[in-house]
Design an enzyme around this catalytic site. Structure first.
Site, PDB file in Angstrom:
ATOM      1  N   SER A 142      85.971  13.699  15.338  1.00  0.00           N
ATOM      2  CA  SER A 142      86.445  12.460  15.331  1.00  0.00           C
ATOM      3  C   SER A 142      87.919  12.522  15.347  1.00  0.00           C
ATOM      4  CB  SER A 142      85.767  11.394  14.238  1.00  0.00           C
ATOM      5  OG  SER A 142      86.351   9.979  14.568  1.00  0.00           O
ATOM      6  N   ASP A 200      96.492  18.745  25.089  1.00  0.00           N
ATOM      7  CA  ASP A 200      96.991  18.111  26.555  1.00  0.00           C
ATOM      8  C   ASP A 200      98.332  17.784  26.747  1.00  0.00           C
ATOM      9  OD1 ASP A 200      94.145  18.102  27.002  1.00  0.00           O
ATOM     10  OD2 ASP A 200      93.696  15.905  27.071  1.00  0.00           O
ATOM     11  N   LYS A 231      82.521  14.061  18.362  1.00  0.00           N
ATOM     12  CA  LYS A 231      82.328  12.778  18.133  1.00  0.00           C
ATOM     13  C   LYS A 231      83.429  11.956  18.684  1.00  0.00           C
ATOM     14  CE  LYS A 231      82.086   9.144  14.737  1.00  0.00           C
ATOM     15  NZ  LYS A 231      83.344   8.458  14.937  1.00  0.00           N
TER      16      LYS A 231
END
Length: 483
Positions: A326, A337, A351
């Site tokens: 999460s 990224d 998740k």
């Protein structure tokens, strides 16, 4: 937030009152409403008021109320119906009574009683997402990915999910025995755990070597971002206080602060999304951190980084494993990224959904999924997880002791002493201890050194090394046997 009624308010009120006083009356009311309201606008009414399903619900409730083997109250039946409505949506949506909701709220505040383990439901069993750092479950040997099949010899599948979770709770000092299935284990394991007060510290830090810091985040609570910033500033102060005028002139470390940082998110089950964004923001100068999107494209919400990198561009290694879930995956995805960090370890939990907690009357509340989150590149990690850039398993290691050691200058009689030899021996012993204690962290530190060294070489010679070339400069001070 404005609520949109799926059922017109006066109709909903009539249904609720009828449920409280008369099942037969509700059946009649449902029939009357269906007859009257569908005359002019049958399609819209059917969409707003599922009459057939309501009629079936009332019939079942009436049967259970009158014919179940033991007396059962209206409140119990209705609460169970609501719980079933939410729990069948996904493993992370639930309805809570007043006590349960208080416990849920308490778990994000930093202190609560229990085993200290984050769990989710899976096929009627309990799957361990991760044990909290230094919790009773952690100390007893519970690991991420364990499947709990029994609690105190009672099979999980023979009780409701709510009852199973309540069985894990208890007064501090009381014992609970978990029977778990673990991947790779030949048979189920029985683990005894003493319940205790869980005082969670969401951050801790240490200096691995001079200039190389370590920050551990165990979960994302209300003040995790400020605690993390304080820990990093403390590490920077240690570097500055330990730097001498000589080495300060050589590499300007006093100005640069930390050479690099290992950010450890292993077995971090998540927590508050806003805290994950704030932690990511500490290391990013700008750009997208994460975006949330509900069922409609118009609900997209972008969360952006603000100006200011606390490490001023120093390299970062992020450690993750199957227990990283999460909010911790938001951080790993954002730094990956944005090309701000190298992700090392094992694939994360996966998740990729976001839940909201909503308090209701009488202290009760509900938690349900409202959106999915996406990394800056637009990738959803739901059920897939974050793949590490460099995969390193959780191995145990020991130093290899060869019977015939090679002869070196230091073994020759009358050799000249090196004024730095004691410091080098101490550093080697420290690294050996780290490798035996935490092999993944040891390798992460080596990779961090490689990134720092490649950056120094690039700045010195104007080279533009590729990632592959940077990683080839890894420095390992001694041989290891990996088991």
């Amino acid at each position: 937030m404005k609520l949109k009624y799926l059922v017109p308010p006066h109709i909903f009120l009539s249904l609720t009152l009828s449920l409280s006083f008369s099942f037969i009356g509700l059946n009649a009311l449902a029939d009357d409403l269906a007859s009257d309201l569908t005359k002019d606008k049958p399609n819209k009414i059917e969409e707003a008021l599922p009459v057939t399903e309501l009629r079936a619900f009332v019939e079942v409730m009436e049967r259970v109320k009158n014919e179940y083997v033991e007396p059962v109250s209206n409140q119990t039946l209705l609460e169970n119906a609501i719980k079933g409505m939410l729990s069948n949506l996904d493993p992370h949506s639930s309805f809570y009574n007043a006590v349960e909701f208080a416990d849920l709220t308490e778990s994000t505040s930093g202190e609560f009683a229990g085993l200290g383990v984050e769990i989710s439901s899976q096929d009627g069993l309990l799957r361990v997402i991760s044990p909290l750092d230094d919790s009773p479950a952690f100390k007893a040997g519970v690991k991420a990915g364990d499947i709990i099949v029994k609690i105190n010899e009672i099979a999980i599948q023979s009780v409701s999910l709510e009852d199973a979770i309540n069985m894990l709770k208890g007064d501090p000092g009381t014992e609970v025995i978990l029977t778990i299935i673990r991947e790779g284990a030949a048979k189920p394991l029985n683990i005894k755990i003493l319940r205790d007060i869980i005082k969670t510290k969401s951050t801790r830090s240490e200096m691995l070597e001079d200039g190389f810091g370590y920050l551990r985040i165990s979960q994302f609570q209300g003040r995790t971002d400020s605690e993390a910033a304080d820990k990093i500033n403390d590490l920077m102060s240690m570097v500055q206080n330990n730097s001498t005028p000589k080495n300060s002139q050589k590499n300007t470390q006093k100005e640069l602060g930390l050479k690099g940082l290992v950010l450890d998110l292993r077995n971090n089950p998540g927590g508050l999304v806003e805290q994950a964004v704030a932690i990511s923001d500490l290391f990013l100068n700008n750009g997208l951190v994460v975006y949330l999107q509900g069922r409609d494209a118009s609900t997209r919400e972008d969360m952006l980084a603000t100006t200011g990198d606390i490490l001023k561009g120093a390299p970062i290694i992020v450690l993750i494993n199957a227990g990283s879930a999460s909010a911790s995956e938001i951080v790993a995805g954002a730094l990956k990224d944005n090309n701000r960090a190298l992700i090392v370890g094992e694939r994360s939990f996966g998740k990729g959904s976001v839940q909201v907690m909503i308090p209701l009357n009488d202290g009760r509340g509900l938690k349900f999924t409202t959106s999915r989150y996406y990394t800056p590149s637009g990738k959803s990690i739901q059920a897939e997880g974050i793949a590490p850039d460099i995969e390193i398993g959780d191995f145990s290691v020991k130093a290899r002791m060869d019977n015939l050691e090679r002869v070196r200058e230091a073994d020759l009689v009358g050799h000249l002493n090196n004024e730095n030899s004691q410091a080098a021996k101490a550093l080697n012993a420290t690294n050996l201890n780290l490798a035996e204690r935490d092999y993944q962290l040891y390798e992460a530190l080596n990779l961090l050194k490689a990134l720092v060294k490649s950056k120094e070489l690039s700045n010195r010679s104007g080279l533009n090394l590729s990632t592959q070339e940077k990683l080839s400069i890894e420095d390992k001070p001694f041989d290891l046997d990996v088991q």
